[in-house]
Design a protein around this motif. Structure first.
Motif, PDB file in Angstrom:
ATOM      1  N   LYS A 105      -2.404  -1.885  -7.545  1.00 58.60           N
ATOM      2  CA  LYS A 105      -2.876  -3.210  -7.832  1.00 58.60           C
ATOM      3  C   LYS A 105      -1.770  -4.310  -8.417  1.00 58.60           C
TER       4      LYS A 105
ATOM      5  N   ALA B 172      -1.776  -0.196  -1.255  1.00 60.71           N
ATOM      6  CA  ALA B 172      -1.767  -1.784  -1.306  1.00 60.71           C
ATOM      7  C   ALA B 172      -2.216  -2.430   0.133  1.00 60.71           C
TER       8      ALA B 172
ATOM      9  N   PHE C 211      -3.750  -5.917   0.069  1.00 57.90           N
ATOM     10  CA  PHE C 211      -2.866  -6.774  -1.101  1.00 57.90           C
ATOM     11  C   PHE C 211      -1.498  -6.901  -0.461  1.00 57.90           C
TER      12      PHE C 211
ATOM     13  N   ILE D  25     -12.358   0.439  -4.795  1.00 51.28           N
ATOM     14  CA  ILE D  25     -12.035  -0.884  -4.534  1.00 51.28           C
ATOM     15  C   ILE D  25     -12.695  -1.508  -3.393  1.00 51.28           C
TER      16      ILE D  25
ATOM     17  N   TYR E   1     -12.642  -9.588  -4.361  1.00 46.14           N
ATOM     18  CA  TYR E   1     -12.391  -8.052  -4.773  1.00 46.14           C
ATOM     19  C   TYR E   1     -13.256  -7.498  -5.903  1.00 46.14           C
TER      20      TYR E   1
END
Lengths: 107, 146
Positions: free
Chosen positions: A58, A96, A101, B10, B63
């Protein structure tokens, strides 16, 4: 294609190559880069210095500094990270990517 | 089976779903976990962020992150629910207890190393008083020359 080539160059630019070990200092001259600088700076693993035990997927800011331009994972010979940390880093980058991300490939 | 596992789930919610729909969805998911015998130890709303690449023609998403402690059965059910729900555009589950245990082991080893290291430094400190006899040394040399 051409951009890919440029990227590979970029990887090698600030690289202390895997070539012949020390000793050969400046004297060789021949195949050095255009700049001629061939000194070897000892690179230390940034994660070891900072005493990182866990690389979090993260932590996008951190990961981004290890995926230059084409968003490929920066090789160890350039970043200087140690093997255990490089493994952690690679795993984190891949995670990720899964949750968007980080990009899989720069467009 | 006896041991508890810790997971990080997540997921990304479609930013176009109405506010109350997404809150209801989140509540539903939380109930799912509880029903299957898991406990949510942490819930984190990471907010709306830009996606690094398009997912289903969407450029950004909301998120959410759950930290779940349980056997693993609740994860299966949770993932099934998320797969079926169109509002969840991406999800990922990561088992974190193993990684954390390894990190603890590493840091424990480092502190052990660090505690054994100060020894050489201390020895160097104790050698300081030796300086005094040095003054006598040159005189000895002179005598041998003569």
């Amino acid at each position: 294609m051409s951009s890919n080539f440029r990227n590979d160059r970029e990887f090698e630019m600030d690289d202390e190559r895997g070539g012949p070990p020390a000793g050969r200092g400046h004297s060789g001259g021949g195949r050095g880069g255009p700049s001629g600088r061939r000194f070897r700076r000892r690179k230390v693993c940034r994660f070891c210095q900072d005493k990182v035990d866990l690389i979090d997927y993260k932590d996008v800011k951190l990961l981004q500094s290890y995926v230059p331009e084409r968003s490929k994972i920066m090789p160890r010979r350039i970043s200087g990270s140690c093997a255990p940390h490089q493994r952690m880093l690679a795993e984190a980058i891949k995670r990720a990517r899964t949750i968007a991300f980080l990009p899989y490939a720069a467009d | 089976m006896a041991e508890k596992r810790v997971y990080e789930v997540i997921f990304i919610i479609d930013p176009d779903t109405p506010e109350d729909d997404s809150t209801r969805l989140i509540e539903n998911l939380q109930h799912t976990v509880a029903d299957q015998g898991g406990t949510i130890t942490k819930t984190e709303n990471m907010g709306r962020r830009q996606l690094a690449y398009k997912i289903g023609h969407k450029n950004d998403g909301n998120y959410m992150m759950f930290e779940i402690e349980g056997s693993g059965r609740e994860i299966a059910e949770l993932e099934r629910r998320m797969r079926v729900n169109d509002a969840v555009i991406r999800y990922m589950t990561i088992r974190v207890d193993l990684d954390r245990r390894r990190a603890e082991k590493l840091s424990a080893r480092r502190t052990r190393k660090a505690s054994s290291r100060p020894a050489p430094g201390a020895r160097r400190g104790s050698s300081a008083p030796v300086a005094a006899p040095v003054a006598a040394a040159p005189r000895v040399v002179d005598e041998s020359e003569a």
